[in-house]
Design a protein around this motif. Structure first.
Motif, short mmCIF file in Angstrom:
data_model
loop_
_atom_site.label_atom_id
_atom_site.label_comp_id
_atom_site.label_asym_id
_atom_site.label_seq_id
_atom_site.Cartn_x
_atom_site.Cartn_y
_atom_site.Cartn_z
N GLU A 54 0.91 -1.36 -0.39
CA GLU A 54 0.17 0.28 -0.41
C GLU A 54 0.89 1.15 -0.28
OE1 GLU A 54 -2.64 -0.38 3.55
OE2 GLU A 54 -3.58 -1.73 3.00
N LEU A 55 0.73 2.01 -0.72
CA LEU A 55 1.61 3.43 -0.98
C LEU A 55 0.16 4.54 -0.99
CD1 LEU A 55 3.60 1.98 -4.05
CD2 LEU A 55 4.62 1.75 -1.65
N GLU A 56 1.13 5.46 -0.94
CA GLU A 56 0.55 6.61 -0.81
C GLU A 56 0.22 7.64 -1.94
OE1 GLU A 56 0.72 9.95 2.25
OE2 GLU A 56 1.35 8.13 4.17
N ARG A 57 -0.59 8.17 -2.48
CA ARG A 57 -0.47 8.87 -3.70
C ARG A 57 0.16 9.79 -4.13
NH1 ARG A 57 -5.04 7.17 -7.18
NH2 ARG A 57 -6.57 5.98 -6.33
N ARG A 58 0.62 10.23 -2.83
CA ARG A 58 1.96 11.44 -3.31
C ARG A 58 2.99 11.56 -3.03
NH1 ARG A 58 1.64 14.14 3.01
NH2 ARG A 58 1.68 12.04 4.29
N TRP A 59 3.10 9.73 -1.91
CA TRP A 59 4.90 9.44 -2.51
C TRP A 59 4.60 9.06 -3.97
CZ3 TRP A 59 7.69 11.64 0.58
CH2 TRP A 59 6.83 12.14 1.93
N VAL A 60 3.82 8.33 -4.47
CA VAL A 60 4.34 7.37 -5.35
C VAL A 60 4.09 8.32 -6.60
CG1 VAL A 60 2.95 6.13 -7.84
CG2 VAL A 60 2.27 5.19 -5.11
#
Length: 147
Positions: A54-60
């Protein structure tokens, strides 16, 4: 004097509080499950989920934009280096041609009439391969040898 104490109690007995206090177990489980589902949906809306990752959108997005900038910089750097190497190769070829054409006389076939050779450290006589090649060069009529 009793009225100030009754107002907080009446406030506690408002519809939301009383509904929460006196609701059945089934309704409470259903309400809590709906709240958890809403919270989970809100949390997942801010994530990219890849398998168990699970990756945060802003970090992606930050990572992808950084990767794009780095790749662009590398591409530009490689193109600049490629152009520099091509220019150096062109200069070297031009210099080599000048040296060949200016240094020796040529006959009508374009071959050199006389070949200048410098031999350095040819080894022991009759023992090393350098000496053998020196002997071969000495037998050629169009070779000038300098040692």
């Amino acid at each position: 004097m009793t009225i100030p104490f009754i107002l907080p109690i009446l406030a506690l007995l408002s519809t939301d509080v009383t509904a929460a206090l006196f609701e059945s177990k089934k309704k409470r489980k259903a309400r809590l499950a709906a709240e958890r589902a809403a919270i989970e949906a809100a949390r997942l809306s801010k994530l990219f989920v890849i398998g168990r990752l699970e990756l945060e959108r802003r970090w992606v997005y930050a990572g992808l934009s950084t990767l794009a900038v780095v790749l662009l910089a590398l591409f530009v750097q490689f193109q600049v280096k490629r152009v520099q190497l091509e220019e150096e190769e062109k200069k070297r070829r031009n210099n080599d041609k000048k040296i060949l054409w200016d240094a020796t006389e040529r006959n009508e076939n374009g071959k050199a009439k006389i070949l200048d050779v410098v031999v350095v450290g040819c080894g022991l006589p009759k023992a090393n391969i350098g000496w053998f090649h020196l002997m071969q060069l000495l037998q050629m009529p169009n070779v000038q040898i300098r040692a």
